[in-house]
Design a protein around this motif. Structure first.
Motif, mmCIF file in Angstrom:
data_model
loop_
_atom_site.group_PDB
_atom_site.id
_atom_site.type_symbol
_atom_site.label_atom_id
_atom_site.label_comp_id
_atom_site.label_asym_id
_atom_site.label_seq_id
_atom_site.Cartn_x
_atom_site.Cartn_y
_atom_site.Cartn_z
ATOM 1 N N GLU A 1 5.280 5.932 12.479
ATOM 2 C CA GLU A 1 4.032 6.919 12.233
ATOM 3 C C GLU A 1 3.192 5.876 11.094
ATOM 4 O OE1 GLU A 1 3.738 9.715 13.449
ATOM 5 O OE2 GLU A 1 5.195 9.475 14.909
ATOM 6 N N ARG A 2 3.547 4.788 10.667
ATOM 7 C CA ARG A 2 2.883 4.071 9.733
ATOM 8 C C ARG A 2 2.387 2.823 10.190
ATOM 9 N NH1 ARG A 2 2.526 7.214 5.570
ATOM 10 N NH2 ARG A 2 3.205 5.917 3.946
ATOM 11 N N LEU A 3 1.980 2.664 11.707
ATOM 12 C CA LEU A 3 1.378 1.507 12.182
ATOM 13 C C LEU A 3 0.090 0.969 11.704
ATOM 14 C CD1 LEU A 3 2.351 1.935 15.856
ATOM 15 C CD2 LEU A 3 3.730 0.636 14.033
ATOM 16 N N ASP A 4 -0.944 2.004 11.548
ATOM 17 C CA ASP A 4 -2.176 1.960 11.095
ATOM 18 C C ASP A 4 -2.463 2.115 9.459
ATOM 19 O OD1 ASP A 4 -2.604 1.751 13.799
ATOM 20 O OD2 ASP A 4 -3.080 3.938 13.668
ATOM 21 N N HIS A 5 -1.173 2.028 8.791
ATOM 22 C CA HIS A 5 -1.318 2.103 7.380
ATOM 23 C C HIS A 5 -1.266 0.772 6.763
ATOM 24 C CE1 HIS A 5 -0.283 6.179 8.173
ATOM 25 N NE2 HIS A 5 -0.332 6.437 6.816
ATOM 26 N N ARG A 6 -2.082 0.603 5.730
ATOM 27 C CA ARG A 6 -2.287 -0.626 5.161
ATOM 28 C C ARG A 6 -1.213 -0.929 3.915
ATOM 29 N NH1 ARG A 6 -8.591 -2.092 4.317
ATOM 30 N NH2 ARG A 6 -9.285 -2.051 6.501
ATOM 31 N N PRO A 7 -0.815 -2.224 3.785
ATOM 32 C CA PRO A 7 0.268 -2.184 2.543
ATOM 33 C C PRO A 7 0.325 -1.201 1.377
ATOM 34 C CG PRO A 7 -0.337 -4.269 3.491
ATOM 35 C CD PRO A 7 -1.295 -3.344 4.082
ATOM 36 N N ALA A 8 -1.005 -1.181 0.928
ATOM 37 C CA ALA A 8 -1.162 -0.291 -0.279
ATOM 38 C C ALA A 8 -0.892 1.227 0.013
ATOM 39 C CB ALA A 8 -2.619 -0.296 -0.646
ATOM 40 N N GLN A 9 -0.934 1.606 1.355
ATOM 41 C CA GLN A 9 -0.593 3.058 1.731
ATOM 42 C C GLN A 9 0.915 3.216 2.017
ATOM 43 O OE1 GLN A 9 -3.426 2.585 4.767
ATOM 44 N NE2 GLN A 9 -4.566 4.803 3.846
ATOM 45 N N LEU A 10 1.390 2.093 1.746
ATOM 46 C CA LEU A 10 3.167 2.064 2.232
ATOM 47 C C LEU A 10 4.075 2.249 0.859
ATOM 48 C CD1 LEU A 10 3.179 -0.507 4.984
ATOM 49 C CD2 LEU A 10 3.108 1.824 5.523
ATOM 50 N N SER A 11 4.996 2.759 1.061
ATOM 51 C CA SER A 11 6.171 2.668 0.004
ATOM 52 C C SER A 11 6.553 1.246 -0.075
ATOM 53 C CB SER A 11 7.213 3.590 0.193
ATOM 54 O OG SER A 11 7.973 3.325 1.193
ATOM 55 N N GLY A 12 7.266 1.101 -1.106
ATOM 56 C CA GLY A 12 8.115 -0.412 -1.356
ATOM 57 C C GLY A 12 9.002 -0.603 -0.101
ATOM 58 N N GLY A 13 9.808 0.217 0.162
ATOM 59 C CA GLY A 13 10.813 0.139 1.167
ATOM 60 C C GLY A 13 10.102 -0.198 2.674
ATOM 61 N N GLU A 14 9.137 0.571 2.705
ATOM 62 C CA GLU A 14 8.157 0.283 3.852
ATOM 63 C C GLU A 14 7.423 -0.969 4.091
ATOM 64 O OE1 GLU A 14 7.177 4.916 4.745
ATOM 65 O OE2 GLU A 14 5.651 3.846 3.598
ATOM 66 N N GLN A 15 6.967 -1.432 2.916
ATOM 67 C CA GLN A 15 6.184 -2.799 3.026
ATOM 68 C C GLN A 15 7.374 -3.961 3.257
ATOM 69 O OE1 GLN A 15 5.021 -2.871 -1.059
ATOM 70 N NE2 GLN A 15 3.094 -1.904 -0.707
ATOM 71 N N GLN A 16 8.668 -3.495 2.498
ATOM 72 C CA GLN A 16 9.675 -4.753 2.956
ATOM 73 C C GLN A 16 10.187 -4.724 4.367
ATOM 74 O OE1 GLN A 16 9.815 -7.331 1.376
ATOM 75 N NE2 GLN A 16 11.807 -7.780 0.793
ATOM 76 N N ARG A 17 10.123 -3.448 4.955
ATOM 77 C CA ARG A 17 10.521 -3.395 6.350
ATOM 78 C C ARG A 17 9.568 -3.917 7.383
ATOM 79 N NH1 ARG A 17 11.889 2.814 7.199
ATOM 80 N NH2 ARG A 17 11.257 3.184 5.076
ATOM 81 N N THR A 18 8.320 -3.741 6.798
ATOM 82 C CA THR A 18 7.371 -4.384 7.746
ATOM 83 C C THR A 18 7.418 -5.904 7.397
ATOM 84 O OG1 THR A 18 5.636 -2.629 7.120
ATOM 85 C CG2 THR A 18 4.642 -4.515 7.796
ATOM 86 N N ALA A 19 7.716 -6.464 6.443
ATOM 87 C CA ALA A 19 8.007 -7.928 6.143
ATOM 88 C C ALA A 19 9.080 -8.534 6.951
ATOM 89 C CB ALA A 19 8.039 -8.132 4.491
ATOM 90 N N ILE A 20 10.131 -7.630 7.101
ATOM 91 C CA ILE A 20 11.242 -7.868 7.847
ATOM 92 C C ILE A 20 10.623 -8.043 9.351
ATOM 93 C CG2 ILE A 20 13.563 -7.078 8.760
ATOM 94 C CD1 ILE A 20 13.810 -5.896 5.850
#
Length: 243
Positions: free
Chosen positions: A149-168
């Motif tokens: 549900e977060r595919l179109d969100h930019r990093p600033a719109q993601l939580s810290g955990g979501e940002q790190q999961r994206t980086a993984i």
């Protein structure tokens, strides 16, 4: 003559994805020599998650940089998928990093102007994959980490955990054989760290990669397949439950 694919696969199973042999690294501070690495050696095999632990300042980041071909040891060998990288030039080392390795840092290092999907797709496109195929792979990885549900969100719109999961997901995008991670949950609160770690290990195992993960979190280290301690410039393997 080409070898049969099954023979190649069987052969690869008997070669560690990463072999560090007798690494030595000395830093000079004025008249003082600091022996950060003094003969460190370890093998990391496909499908294994290996925790790298040790006191602050013991040289864990230096070891990861050398393993990732970002630094050169004073002595010793770095062998990736059977290839000795000691004598390679910068271009050849870059190609190996791009084809064989994925990197995860304490801070996500995502591109702020691009969405989560684009952050995971772009490395694949740089590697030569079509945009469509890259986005399909990116969506699959992100969905497996609970980010459909977060595919179109930019990093600033993601939580810290979501940002790190994206980086993984980005680190795994090009199907590397080896993941090198430096405190991948170190910037997260305990609850988020636990969630991200659980998903990280699950994804690593489903992808079949080898992973060397530096961490100060001993509770997380105990749940990995192996633990190596860097102390006094050497790596010593211990049982995970003895951490």
């Amino acid at each position: 003559m080409m070898r049969d694919a099954s023979v190649l696969e069987t052969s690869a199973q008997h070669i560690p994805v990463l072999r560090l042999m007798g690494l030595q690294r000395v830093f000079h501070q004025g008249t003082r020599d600091i022996n950060v690495l003094a003969g460190a050696s370890v093998d990391v095999w496909a499908g294994q998650c290996v925790a790298l632990v040790g006191p602050s300042g013991s040289g864990k980041s230096t070891l990861l940089h050398i393993a990732g071909l970002l630094e050169t040891p004073d002595q010793g060998n770095v062998i990736v998928a059977g290839r000795d990288c000691a004598t390679l030039d910068d271009h050849a080392r870059t190609l190996i990093r791009r084809a064989e390795m994925g990197f995860i840092y304490q801070f996500h290092q995502l591109l702020p102007e691009f969405s989560a999907l684009e952050n995971v797709a772009i490395p694949q496109m740089i590697h030569g994959r079509s945009r469509r195929d890259a986005e399909v792979r990116a969506q699959k990885l992100l969905s497996s980490m609970g980010l459909s549900e977060r595919l179109d969100h930019r990093p600033a719109q993601l939580s810290g955990g979501e940002q790190q999961r994206t980086a993984i997901c980005r680190a795994l995008a090009n199907r590397p054989r080896l993941i090198l991670a430096d405190e991948p949950t170190g910037n997260l609160d305990p609850k988020t760290s636990e969630l991200v770690f659980h998903e990280l290990i699950g994804l690593f195992r489903s992808e079949g990669v080898a992973a060397l993960i530096a961490t100060h979190n001993l509770e997380l280290a105990r749940r990995m397949d192996r633990v190596v301690v860097l102390d006094g410039g050497l790596l010593v393997e211990i049982h995970p439950q003895s951490v």
